[in-house]
Design a protein around this motif. Structure first.
Motif, mmCIF file in Angstrom:
data_model
loop_
_atom_site.group_PDB
_atom_site.id
_atom_site.type_symbol
_atom_site.label_atom_id
_atom_site.label_comp_id
_atom_site.label_asym_id
_atom_site.label_seq_id
_atom_site.Cartn_x
_atom_site.Cartn_y
_atom_site.Cartn_z
ATOM 1 N N LYS A 298 36.328 32.234 43.849
ATOM 2 C CA LYS A 298 35.331 32.827 42.871
ATOM 3 C C LYS A 298 34.283 33.998 43.345
ATOM 4 O O LYS A 298 34.175 33.852 44.383
ATOM 5 C CB LYS A 298 34.600 31.769 42.424
ATOM 6 C CG LYS A 298 35.561 30.733 41.756
ATOM 7 C CD LYS A 298 35.761 30.861 40.118
ATOM 8 C CE LYS A 298 36.841 29.854 39.749
ATOM 9 N NZ LYS A 298 36.391 28.663 39.078
ATOM 10 N N VAL B 10 34.167 42.415 38.389
ATOM 11 C CA VAL B 10 35.541 42.386 37.806
ATOM 12 C C VAL B 10 36.548 43.120 38.696
ATOM 13 O O VAL B 10 37.767 42.663 39.044
ATOM 14 C CB VAL B 10 35.612 42.754 36.050
ATOM 15 C CG1 VAL B 10 37.140 42.989 35.885
ATOM 16 C CG2 VAL B 10 34.720 41.390 35.719
ATOM 17 N N MET B 11 36.123 44.300 39.232
ATOM 18 C CA MET B 11 36.843 45.283 39.984
ATOM 19 C C MET B 11 37.369 44.516 41.298
ATOM 20 O O MET B 11 38.567 44.552 41.810
ATOM 21 C CB MET B 11 36.673 46.625 40.121
ATOM 22 C CG MET B 11 36.463 47.270 38.851
ATOM 23 S SD MET B 11 38.204 47.637 38.126
ATOM 24 C CE MET B 11 37.560 48.793 36.786
ATOM 25 N N GLY C 227 36.974 41.240 41.715
ATOM 26 C CA GLY C 227 38.279 40.229 41.696
ATOM 27 C C GLY C 227 39.482 40.560 40.995
ATOM 28 O O GLY C 227 40.531 39.786 41.326
ATOM 29 N N LEU C 228 39.697 41.566 40.357
ATOM 30 C CA LEU C 228 41.249 42.065 40.159
ATOM 31 C C LEU C 228 42.122 42.314 41.473
ATOM 32 O O LEU C 228 43.036 41.873 41.786
ATOM 33 C CB LEU C 228 41.248 43.367 39.429
ATOM 34 C CG LEU C 228 42.462 43.957 39.092
ATOM 35 C CD1 LEU C 228 43.164 43.035 37.989
ATOM 36 C CD2 LEU C 228 42.112 45.422 38.404
ATOM 37 N N VAL D 161 41.025 36.802 41.773
ATOM 38 C CA VAL D 161 40.287 35.585 41.762
ATOM 39 C C VAL D 161 39.256 35.840 40.222
ATOM 40 O O VAL D 161 39.055 37.005 40.053
ATOM 41 C CB VAL D 161 39.260 35.028 42.821
ATOM 42 C CG1 VAL D 161 40.044 35.054 44.073
ATOM 43 C CG2 VAL D 161 38.261 36.412 43.168
ATOM 44 N N PRO D 162 38.779 34.834 39.723
ATOM 45 C CA PRO D 162 38.176 34.847 38.453
ATOM 46 C C PRO D 162 36.568 35.308 39.124
ATOM 47 O O PRO D 162 36.081 35.069 40.141
ATOM 48 C CB PRO D 162 37.906 33.486 38.032
ATOM 49 C CG PRO D 162 39.245 32.538 38.694
ATOM 50 C CD PRO D 162 39.417 33.183 39.901
ATOM 51 N N VAL D 163 35.849 35.588 37.664
ATOM 52 C CA VAL D 163 34.813 36.361 38.049
ATOM 53 C C VAL D 163 33.780 35.434 37.198
ATOM 54 O O VAL D 163 34.094 35.634 35.914
ATOM 55 C CB VAL D 163 34.467 37.684 37.509
ATOM 56 C CG1 VAL D 163 33.186 38.109 37.753
ATOM 57 C CG2 VAL D 163 35.242 38.620 38.657
ATOM 58 N N ILE D 164 32.540 34.827 37.325
ATOM 59 C CA ILE D 164 31.771 34.043 36.700
ATOM 60 C C ILE D 164 30.644 35.005 36.729
ATOM 61 O O ILE D 164 30.156 35.428 37.501
ATOM 62 C CB ILE D 164 31.270 32.772 37.261
ATOM 63 C CG1 ILE D 164 32.382 32.109 37.330
ATOM 64 C CG2 ILE D 164 30.322 32.232 36.364
ATOM 65 C CD1 ILE D 164 32.341 30.803 38.085
ATOM 66 N N HIS E 61 32.163 33.924 30.054
ATOM 67 C CA HIS E 61 31.251 33.623 30.892
ATOM 68 C C HIS E 61 32.019 33.368 32.426
ATOM 69 O O HIS E 61 31.628 34.163 33.186
ATOM 70 C CB HIS E 61 31.005 31.983 30.745
ATOM 71 C CG HIS E 61 30.044 31.239 31.708
ATOM 72 N ND1 HIS E 61 28.950 32.226 32.278
ATOM 73 C CD2 HIS E 61 29.874 30.058 32.033
ATOM 74 C CE1 HIS E 61 28.227 31.235 33.024
ATOM 75 N NE2 HIS E 61 28.789 30.003 33.014
ATOM 76 N N GLN E 62 33.049 32.989 32.104
ATOM 77 C CA GLN E 62 34.146 33.219 33.385
ATOM 78 C C GLN E 62 35.229 34.197 32.667
ATOM 79 O O GLN E 62 35.694 34.107 31.913
ATOM 80 C CB GLN E 62 34.853 31.868 33.795
ATOM 81 C CG GLN E 62 36.035 32.020 34.880
ATOM 82 C CD GLN E 62 36.551 31.022 35.447
ATOM 83 O OE1 GLN E 62 36.107 30.333 36.479
ATOM 84 N NE2 GLN E 62 37.640 30.484 34.856
ATOM 85 N N ILE E 63 35.374 35.381 33.784
ATOM 86 C CA ILE E 63 36.084 36.404 33.281
ATOM 87 C C ILE E 63 37.507 36.370 34.242
ATOM 88 O O ILE E 63 37.514 36.135 35.371
ATOM 89 C CB ILE E 63 35.712 37.880 33.409
ATOM 90 C CG1 ILE E 63 34.425 37.910 32.781
ATOM 91 C CG2 ILE E 63 36.395 38.885 33.415
ATOM 92 C CD1 ILE E 63 33.383 39.117 32.824
ATOM 93 N N ASP E 64 38.812 36.700 33.360
ATOM 94 C CA ASP E 64 39.982 36.756 34.224
ATOM 95 C C ASP E 64 40.231 38.233 34.229
ATOM 96 O O ASP E 64 40.592 38.959 33.441
ATOM 97 C CB ASP E 64 41.155 36.054 33.416
ATOM 98 C CG ASP E 64 42.491 36.393 34.073
ATOM 99 O OD1 ASP E 64 42.820 36.886 34.885
ATOM 100 O OD2 ASP E 64 43.315 35.471 33.699
ATOM 101 N N PRO E 65 40.185 38.854 35.555
ATOM 102 C CA PRO E 65 40.098 40.227 35.465
ATOM 103 C C PRO E 65 41.354 40.674 35.362
ATOM 104 O O PRO E 65 41.747 41.651 34.660
ATOM 105 C CB PRO E 65 40.000 40.648 37.252
ATOM 106 C CG PRO E 65 39.001 39.416 37.824
ATOM 107 C CD PRO E 65 39.723 38.139 36.575
ATOM 108 N N MET F 127 37.826 48.243 31.742
ATOM 109 C CA MET F 127 39.429 48.569 32.209
ATOM 110 C C MET F 127 40.123 49.456 30.997
ATOM 111 O O MET F 127 40.744 50.172 31.527
ATOM 112 C CB MET F 127 40.109 47.043 31.937
ATOM 113 C CG MET F 127 39.687 45.946 32.871
ATOM 114 S SD MET F 127 40.168 46.543 34.567
ATOM 115 C CE MET F 127 39.693 45.156 35.727
#
Lengths: 190, 190
Positions: free
Chosen positions: A53, A66-67, A69-70, A74-77, B28-32, B67
């Motif tokens: 995470k 987010v970049m 995480g991509l 993995v997810p980003v909180i 809150h949690q983001i899926d990139p 994105m």
């Protein structure tokens, strides 16, 4: 990271000996292609760490996190500074003082998204006195998760954030380390 | 967008007839990886519009907006809800009431990053009563920029946001349109 330092030299505005404004590409206007490069660099530095995470703080940490995480898949909180009506479950909280905004914020993360099996990379836009990072560390510790390190876009190395985080045993990776802000100029630690 | 609707069905939580919580992948949690797909879809829908800037609102709009900006190769501006010490120049402001948080926010964008030559795509996470979008439209109008349209991740079609924005002459593209929240279930407009 040369690309980032170059951008700071070109577009950063030195507001005082302590305040560097990078609203042109990070804190207000965002350059998505630069964010992808920052995310790639964070991913490279932590790729072997088994990250599950990424945790960041709204709002300016979100784009680079987010970049990363991509690329790490993995997810980003993002920890919230202001509680939403839709954040209703059990919350992990920490108190964070922002020198830039001169306010004390309670930051919150839902217990639902962090567990003791997580290995976390913290990402944030700036490291100054380390208040935000210490708040996130407290929250991750409350969840029982482990911390692989702290990834920072711009470190103000003349403040105490890095020293404090390293004393707490954390690895700090900053993509640009600012040695000094003076006479409108930015000097970096090379 | 089927991928998004599927994710809402799987992970969305219906808190009431009006409130849908998607903290697991957006708020809150983001899926990139999902954000990249959303960004791609926004880019596809507005690719021929000559977009020069994307404008969103902190914090949950940032990930899908960045994105989309990456794919359209344009900067993303996030309007701020809370004024920072580093936002010192002339500001464009609008007042926005958040039904979710039950607070009135002044949102701000620096005049520096928007000009009359810009063609703007607005992106936001939710469309309910359209308050946030109307605030962003006001700011973009103050800058004299033109508006190509409004891209929304999740539209609550049972509220008045789309109707109001269309009456103002704006194109609204929502990736998921929620017809009804009832008994813990989400129905979509297909």
């Amino acid at each position: 990271m040369e690309l980032l330092k170059q951008r700071i030299r070109e577009q950063g505005v030195v507001l005082s000996d302590k305040v560097l404004k990078v609203d042109a590409f990070l804190n207000h206007q965002i350059d998505p292609a630069l964010m992808r490069e920052l995310g790639h660099e964070f991913a490279e530095r932590f790729r072997t760490e088994g990250i599950t995470k990424i945790v960041t703080l709204e709002a300016s940490g979100i784009a680079p996190a987010v970049m990363a995480g991509l690329e790490l898949d993995v997810p980003v909180i993002f920890a919230r500074k202001h509680q939403s009506l839709t954040l209703t479950e059990d919350l992990l909280t920490a108190s964070v003082y922002s020198f830039t905004k001169q306010v004390e914020n309670t930051i919150v993360v839902s217990t639902k998204h962090l567990s003791s099996s997580d290995r976390v990379l913290i990402i944030d836009d700036f490291l100054a006195n380390g208040e935000a990072a210490k708040g996130l560390i407290s929250i991750i510790n409350q969840a029982g998760a482990s911390i692989a390190g702290v990834g920072i876009v711009i470190e103000k190395s003349f403040q105490n954030g890095r020293r404090d985080l390293e004393r707490l045993g954390h690895r700090v990776e900053s993509l640009a380390r600012v040695q000094r802000l003076h006479d409108g100029q930015v000097s970096f630690i090379e």
